[in-house]
Motif scaffolding. Structure first.
Motif, PDB file in Angstrom:
ATOM      1  N   ALA A 206      34.069  23.077 -30.107  1.00  0.00           N
ATOM      2  CA  ALA A 206      32.625  22.942 -29.872  1.00  0.00           C
ATOM      3  C   ALA A 206      32.271  21.478 -29.591  1.00  0.00           C
ATOM      4  O   ALA A 206      32.909  20.829 -28.772  1.00  0.00           O
ATOM      5  N   GLN A 290      29.956  16.751 -36.487  1.00  0.00           N
ATOM      6  CA  GLN A 290      28.780  16.782 -35.611  1.00  0.00           C
ATOM      7  C   GLN A 290      28.010  15.467 -35.633  1.00  0.00           C
ATOM      8  O   GLN A 290      27.011  15.330 -34.925  1.00  0.00           O
ATOM      9  N   SER A 380      27.422  25.527 -28.454  1.00  0.00           N
ATOM     10  CA  SER A 380      26.848  26.104 -29.678  1.00  0.00           C
ATOM     11  C   SER A 380      27.811  27.069 -30.369  1.00  0.00           C
ATOM     12  O   SER A 380      27.386  27.981 -31.073  1.00  0.00           O
ATOM     13  N   GLN A 381      29.104  26.875 -30.161  1.00  0.00           N
ATOM     14  CA  GLN A 381      30.083  27.828 -30.697  1.00  0.00           C
ATOM     15  C   GLN A 381      30.117  27.876 -32.222  1.00  0.00           C
ATOM     16  O   GLN A 381      30.601  28.847 -32.801  1.00  0.00           O
ATOM     17  N   LEU A 382      29.605  26.834 -32.878  1.00  0.00           N
ATOM     18  CA  LEU A 382      29.668  26.794 -34.344  1.00  0.00           C
ATOM     19  C   LEU A 382      28.489  27.486 -35.022  1.00  0.00           C
ATOM     20  O   LEU A 382      28.489  27.644 -36.241  1.00  0.00           O
ATOM     21  N   LYS A 383      27.494  27.887 -34.247  1.00  0.00           N
ATOM     22  CA  LYS A 383      26.256  28.396 -34.848  1.00  0.00           C
ATOM     23  C   LYS A 383      26.486  29.530 -35.836  1.00  0.00           C
ATOM     24  O   LYS A 383      25.838  29.600 -36.870  1.00  0.00           O
ATOM     25  N   GLY A 384      27.383  30.427 -35.518  1.00  0.00           N
ATOM     26  CA  GLY A 384      27.605  31.570 -36.394  1.00  0.00           C
ATOM     27  C   GLY A 384      28.588  31.312 -37.515  1.00  0.00           C
ATOM     28  O   GLY A 384      28.879  32.213 -38.307  1.00  0.00           O
ATOM     29  N   TYR A 387      26.430  29.404 -42.746  1.00  0.00           N
ATOM     30  CA  TYR A 387      25.298  30.188 -43.221  1.00  0.00           C
ATOM     31  C   TYR A 387      24.054  29.315 -43.388  1.00  0.00           C
ATOM     32  O   TYR A 387      24.145  28.118 -43.655  1.00  0.00           O
ATOM     33  N   GLU A 390      19.290  26.747 -39.335  1.00  0.00           N
ATOM     34  CA  GLU A 390      19.409  25.363 -38.878  1.00  0.00           C
ATOM     35  C   GLU A 390      18.015  24.768 -38.674  1.00  0.00           C
ATOM     36  O   GLU A 390      17.225  25.278 -37.876  1.00  0.00           O
ATOM     37  N   LYS A 392      14.929  22.216 -37.530  1.00  0.00           N
ATOM     38  CA  LYS A 392      14.666  21.456 -36.304  1.00  0.00           C
ATOM     39  C   LYS A 392      14.992  19.983 -36.504  1.00  0.00           C
ATOM     40  O   LYS A 392      15.492  19.309 -35.610  1.00  0.00           O
ATOM     41  N   TYR A 394      17.128  17.425 -38.912  1.00  0.00           N
ATOM     42  CA  TYR A 394      18.201  17.424 -39.913  1.00  0.00           C
ATOM     43  C   TYR A 394      17.840  16.532 -41.095  1.00  0.00           C
ATOM     44  O   TYR A 394      17.401  15.390 -40.922  1.00  0.00           O
TER      45      TYR A 394
END
Length: 429
Positions: A206, A290, A380-384, A387, A390, A392, A394
């Protein structure tokens, strides 16, 4: 100075429901729902046995000796409720293993089988190297691990042992397979005699900076208090969180290390692990990769003197986690592999691989077409894989709301009568 000894105990049955928190009420409702399911299962009409079953003679285990063995169990646990047998569901790895053991007449009962498991993997977690120690029926009268219980008689003259792996694989579900077995001394326990456990965690590159993750991960090596990098299981009497990590490696599996779709493997080696420890560690490493947290955040979380309360954060998903190996002394354990059984296992797992690889390839082709319609790059491969929602904006870990400290949690559980706290003089043995 005093040590605190915690003895878990069940809450009183007649506990005032009004005194319970929302979480405890939810837990209570779930327990009651589980009991309802159990009662429904008990009330189900039993199927009438066919003529073959009625004529089948009861198996006489007393005509055989027993043998204490290790079994290496592999399983794809995505659709299972964990390894350990549970009251509210039969969909566990352990339940299927014991069904197979009973069906093949390899043991009389679990209660008399001297059974131990090495790892207690949770719902959705897989394993290639789970190990269990157990007493099974034996064709032999002597040999490592062979013993003749009182009232039993051995098969004298036999020189070929039962094909434990081959027999069990024929009756296990396709996701669960025996890989090997080993004769062991009667005193050896799969859990307590394991030298080290190795976990693998798989994830796509990602938008992660893998080098930052590697640098930060080195702080985990050694013995530390991991209370801020696990889920504290105080309700079950766990109040010590010192664990030793021997090594951690983060390496690309694919040749193309720059592609955001390339797969990465995190390899974590330790003696023993806490509840959700690996998934918490991975979640923090994702934040570092990230660029949301500094590489020093792990050192801060391990400093429980300065930071006794865990900041709130979501765990990484259970799906990519695999208990890959459980290691024992060579003197204790020499695994026995059978070529025919290995062919059977490989063939079955190739089928599972083909099914899942086809799905992944199909989705990747669709993504290629979609991404060709845009000029910008979406990663965005890490979104799932983590848990929680996320935000808006950080919020750094150390600025977040904190969980209860260990001492506060012990006090809360004791007040709710979930545990009993006994203060003992530290100078007393």
């Amino acid at each position: 100075m005093f040590n605190i000894k915690v003895n878990p105990r069940k809450a009183k049955q007649n506990q005032d429901l009004q005194s319970l928190s929302k979480e405890e009420l939810i837990d209570r409702v779930q327990q009651l729902e589980s009991h309802v399911i159990q009662l429904r299962n008990l009330l189900k009409p039993k199927s009438v046995p066919d003529k073959h079953e009625m004529k089948q003679k009861a198996f006489d285990h007393k005509k055989y000796a027993k043998r204490h063995v290790l079994l290496q169990v592999a399983y794809v646990g995505w659709d299972y409720a964990g390894f350990v047998v549970q009251e509210h569901t039969e969909k566990t790895i352990e339940a299927e293993v014991f069904k197979a053991l009973e069906k093949t007449r390899l043991l009389e009962s679990r209660e008399t089988s001297n059974y131990h498991r090495c790892g207690r993997t949770d719902k959705g977690v897989s394993s290639f190297g789970q190990a269990i120690s157990i007493d099974l029926r034996s064709n032999l009268s002597e040999g490592k691990g062979v013993f003749i219980p009182d009232g039993h008689q051995a098969k004298v003259g036999n020189t070929v042992e039962i094909d434990y792996v081959g027999i069990l694989n024929k009756v296990l579900p396709p996701e669960i397979r025996m890989i090997a077995w080993a004769p062991i001394n009667q005193s050896l326990s799969a859990r307590f005699d394991c030298r080290q456990r190795t976990y693998h965690y798989y994830f796509p590159k990602a938008n992660l900076n893998i080098e930052r993750m590697r640098v930060a991960s080195q702080s985990l090596i050694g013995e530390h208090d991991f209370r801020n990098l696990c889920k504290m299981d105080v309700g079950n009497g766990v109040i010590k969180f010192d664990r030793r990590i021997m090594d951690i490696q983060i390496e690309a599996i694919d040749d193309d290390k720059t592609n955001s779709y390339s797969m990465i493997r995190l390899k974590l080696i330790g003696q023993a692990f806490l509840w959700h420890q690996v998934r918490c560690i991975v979640a923090i490493l994702f934040l570092i990769g990230q660029g949301k947290e500094e590489t020093t955040i792990i050192q801060e979380l391990l400093d429980v003197e300065r930071n006794p309360r865990k900041p709130q954060y979501g765990m990484a998903s259970e799906i990519p986690l695999n208990l890959f190996t459980c290691t024992y002394s060579d003197d204790d354990c020499q695994w026995i592999y059978d070529a025919e059984s290995l062919r059977y296992v490989i063939s079955g797992y190739q089928t599972l691989w083909a099914e899942n690889s086809i799905k992944a390839t199909m989705i990747k082709e669709m993504l290629n077409s979609l991404e060709g319609l845009l000029d910008d790059k979406i990663e965005s491969q890490l979104k799932g894989l983590v848990y929680g929602v996320e935000p808006k904006t950080y919020l750094p870990l150390m600025e977040r709301q904190k969980c209860e400290s260990l001492e506060e949690r012990i006090h809360v559980y004791a007040k709710r009568q979930r545990i009993e706290v006994i203060e003992t003089d530290a100078n007393c043995p």
